[in-house]
Design an enzyme around this catalytic site. Sequence first.
Site, PDB file in Angstrom:
ATOM      1  N   ASP A  35      28.456  46.099  47.960  1.00  0.00           N
ATOM      2  CA  ASP A  35      28.511  45.290  46.663  1.00  0.00           C
ATOM      3  C   ASP A  35      27.081  44.875  46.311  1.00  0.00           C
ATOM      4  OD1 ASP A  35      31.270  43.222  45.853  1.00  0.00           O
ATOM      5  OD2 ASP A  35      29.409  42.928  45.237  1.00  0.00           O
ATOM      6  N   SER A 129      42.366  51.411  35.080  1.00  0.00           N
ATOM      7  CA  SER A 129      42.706  50.242  34.474  1.00  0.00           C
ATOM      8  C   SER A 129      43.691  50.525  33.165  1.00  0.00           C
ATOM      9  CB  SER A 129      41.378  49.640  33.454  1.00  0.00           C
ATOM     10  OG  SER A 129      41.843  48.634  32.734  1.00  0.00           O
ATOM     11  N   TYR A 153      34.371  50.554  28.378  1.00  0.00           N
ATOM     12  CA  TYR A 153      35.129  50.456  29.674  1.00  0.00           C
ATOM     13  C   TYR A 153      36.392  51.500  29.821  1.00  0.00           C
ATOM     14  CZ  TYR A 153      37.588  47.782  33.415  1.00  0.00           C
ATOM     15  OH  TYR A 153      38.219  47.206  34.334  1.00  0.00           O
ATOM     16  N   ILE A 213      45.290  29.225  22.697  1.00  0.00           N
ATOM     17  CA  ILE A 213      45.737  30.415  22.766  1.00  0.00           C
ATOM     18  C   ILE A 213      45.241  31.399  21.479  1.00  0.00           C
ATOM     19  CG2 ILE A 213      48.091  31.496  22.194  1.00  0.00           C
ATOM     20  CD1 ILE A 213      49.084  29.268  24.094  1.00  0.00           C
TER      21      ILE A 213
HETATM   22  C1  UD1 Z   1      43.073  42.953  29.904  1.00  0.00           C
HETATM   23  C2  UD1 Z   1      41.734  43.232  30.972  1.00  0.00           C
HETATM   24  C3  UD1 Z   1      40.986  44.198  30.490  1.00  0.00           C
HETATM   25  C4  UD1 Z   1      41.839  45.619  30.456  1.00  0.00           C
HETATM   26  C5  UD1 Z   1      42.824  45.191  29.469  1.00  0.00           C
HETATM   27  C6  UD1 Z   1      43.744  46.523  29.405  1.00  0.00           C
HETATM   28  C7  UD1 Z   1      41.312  41.168  32.048  1.00  0.00           C
HETATM   29  C8  UD1 Z   1      40.378  39.822  31.963  1.00  0.00           C
HETATM   30  N1  UD1 Z   1      40.997  41.811  31.119  1.00  0.00           N
HETATM   31  O1  UD1 Z   1      42.681  42.681  28.769  1.00  0.00           O
HETATM   32  O2  UD1 Z   1      40.120  44.491  31.473  1.00  0.00           O
HETATM   33  O3  UD1 Z   1      41.243  46.459  30.037  1.00  0.00           O
HETATM   34  O4  UD1 Z   1      43.842  44.045  29.972  1.00  0.00           O
HETATM   35  O5  UD1 Z   1      44.841  46.353  28.777  1.00  0.00           O
HETATM   36  O6  UD1 Z   1      42.088  41.226  32.946  1.00  0.00           O
HETATM   37  N2  UD1 Z   1      44.101  34.608  25.906  1.00  0.00           N
HETATM   38  C9  UD1 Z   1      44.088  33.397  25.299  1.00  0.00           C
HETATM   39  N3  UD1 Z   1      43.419  32.469  25.628  1.00  0.00           N
HETATM   40  C10 UD1 Z   1      42.365  32.647  26.523  1.00  0.00           C
HETATM   41  C11 UD1 Z   1      42.204  33.731  27.163  1.00  0.00           C
HETATM   42  C12 UD1 Z   1      42.946  34.853  26.704  1.00  0.00           C
HETATM   43  O7  UD1 Z   1      45.063  33.133  24.467  1.00  0.00           O
HETATM   44  O8  UD1 Z   1      41.467  31.641  26.812  1.00  0.00           O
HETATM   45  C13 UD1 Z   1      45.154  35.408  25.648  1.00  0.00           C
HETATM   46  C14 UD1 Z   1      44.222  36.889  25.029  1.00  0.00           C
HETATM   47  O9  UD1 Z   1      44.128  37.058  23.917  1.00  0.00           O
HETATM   48  C15 UD1 Z   1      45.403  38.142  25.480  1.00  0.00           C
HETATM   49  C16 UD1 Z   1      46.002  37.401  26.744  1.00  0.00           C
HETATM   50  O10 UD1 Z   1      45.559  36.078  26.771  1.00  0.00           O
HETATM   51  O11 UD1 Z   1      46.404  38.217  24.674  1.00  0.00           O
HETATM   52  C17 UD1 Z   1      45.220  38.069  28.061  1.00  0.00           C
HETATM   53  O12 UD1 Z   1      43.815  37.917  27.835  1.00  0.00           O
HETATM   54  P1  UD1 Z   1      42.919  38.554  29.048  1.00  0.00           P
HETATM   55  O13 UD1 Z   1      42.989  38.032  30.320  1.00  0.00           O
HETATM   56  O14 UD1 Z   1      41.460  38.581  28.607  1.00  0.00           O
HETATM   57  O15 UD1 Z   1      43.442  40.266  29.328  1.00  0.00           O
HETATM   58  P2  UD1 Z   1      43.576  41.398  28.347  1.00  0.00           P
HETATM   59  O16 UD1 Z   1      43.161  40.812  26.789  1.00  0.00           O
HETATM   60  O17 UD1 Z   1      44.881  41.678  28.534  1.00  0.00           O
END
Ligand code: UD1
Length: 318
Positions: A35, A129, A153, A213
């Site tokens: 790591d 992923s 990525y 959100i």
């Molecule tokens: C995730 C993966 C990413 C992968 C992708 C593929 C993570 C951190 N990211 O992105 O590596 O490439 O799936 O499908 O796991 N959201 C909010 N408020 C916040 C943060 C996020 O509303 O404060 C929403 C985002 O807009 C999104 C959802 O939550 O709709 C999930 O967000 P996030 O956890 O960043 O993951 P992904 O965007 O799905």
Amino acid sequence: MSEQPFVLVTGGAGFIGSHTVDRLMERGCRVAVIDNFSTGKRENLARWTGHKDLVVLGVDIADGIFAPLAAVETQWGAPQRIIHLAAQTSVVHSIENPLNDVRNNYTGTVQVLEYARRKAVSKVVFASSAAVYGDVTEFPVREEAKCTPLSPYGIDKLGSEYWLAYHSQVHGIDTAPLRFFNVYGPRQDPASPYSGVISIFSDRAHAGLGLHIFGDGEQTRDFVFVGDVSRAIELACFAAGGDGSAANIGTGMETSVNELAKLVNEFCGGQSTITHGDSREGEILKSVAATTRANERFGFEAQTTLRDGLKVTVESLQ
Ligand code: UD1
């Protein structure tokens, strides 16, 4: 040579890696962790400090892993299996720094596979992923879907899958790329704005802060608990075969960000206000995994409900 399996885990001090190491140690394996501690933490492995069957090496895979592993090999021989999880994990970072992503997530994989080839490792499991798919139109997303990654990525993860398949076909190494959906659970770092939404929401709700959100919140994700993901990795690692074709690792259940925010808030005492704002650029509106392939190949099925997983995640913040 000892009967005890020897497994190399790259990224073994990280979020998913450390849970995987826990399982391997509990199983009685010898484990070497590599790591670079860019996001991994020694404290994630604190439970095993001083254990005779664990070696932790502070090494960057992209610099090559032959020399750092030489001393371990004199004691234990070469590893029989490799679980390759070390990666730059932010999609947004990869868009801003594509060369860095290539170095970590593509060259790094080739370094690990070159070691596997020369040391006659029998199996390599790789953290791919759902990002390899890009925007798909048919749900649940099956592994046969056309991959059109929308970030460096996703491209580097998909390219790495091809390298695994090549090593299976040409060099006879069993390989298993696993396409993780939205992984969450204890030890996920909430610090960056690009951290997983569950780690951000849990951290903020726990502190009584508001949850924000992006967009209308009706976008969905397949949230899979890290305890299930580490079990999938273990199952894939010790299953026979592996031709380099990928298997999804998700639950097959779809949850909207609105539902998620409500649930997290409920577990944390309901003190947080929930607000909505602009959508994220390039937001994927729907994501849910088809799960049959992982089940058929190595008997994996997610077992942790979102409620149970959230409960454990929130409790880990106490
Ligand atoms: C995730 C993966 C990413 C992968 C992708 C593929 C993570 C951190 N990211 O992105 O590596 O490439 O799936 O499908 O796991 N959201 C909010 N408020 C916040 C943060 C996020 O509303 O404060 C929403 C985002 O807009 C999104 C959802 O939550 O709709 C999930 O967000 P996030 O956890 O960043 O993951 P992904 O965007 O799905």
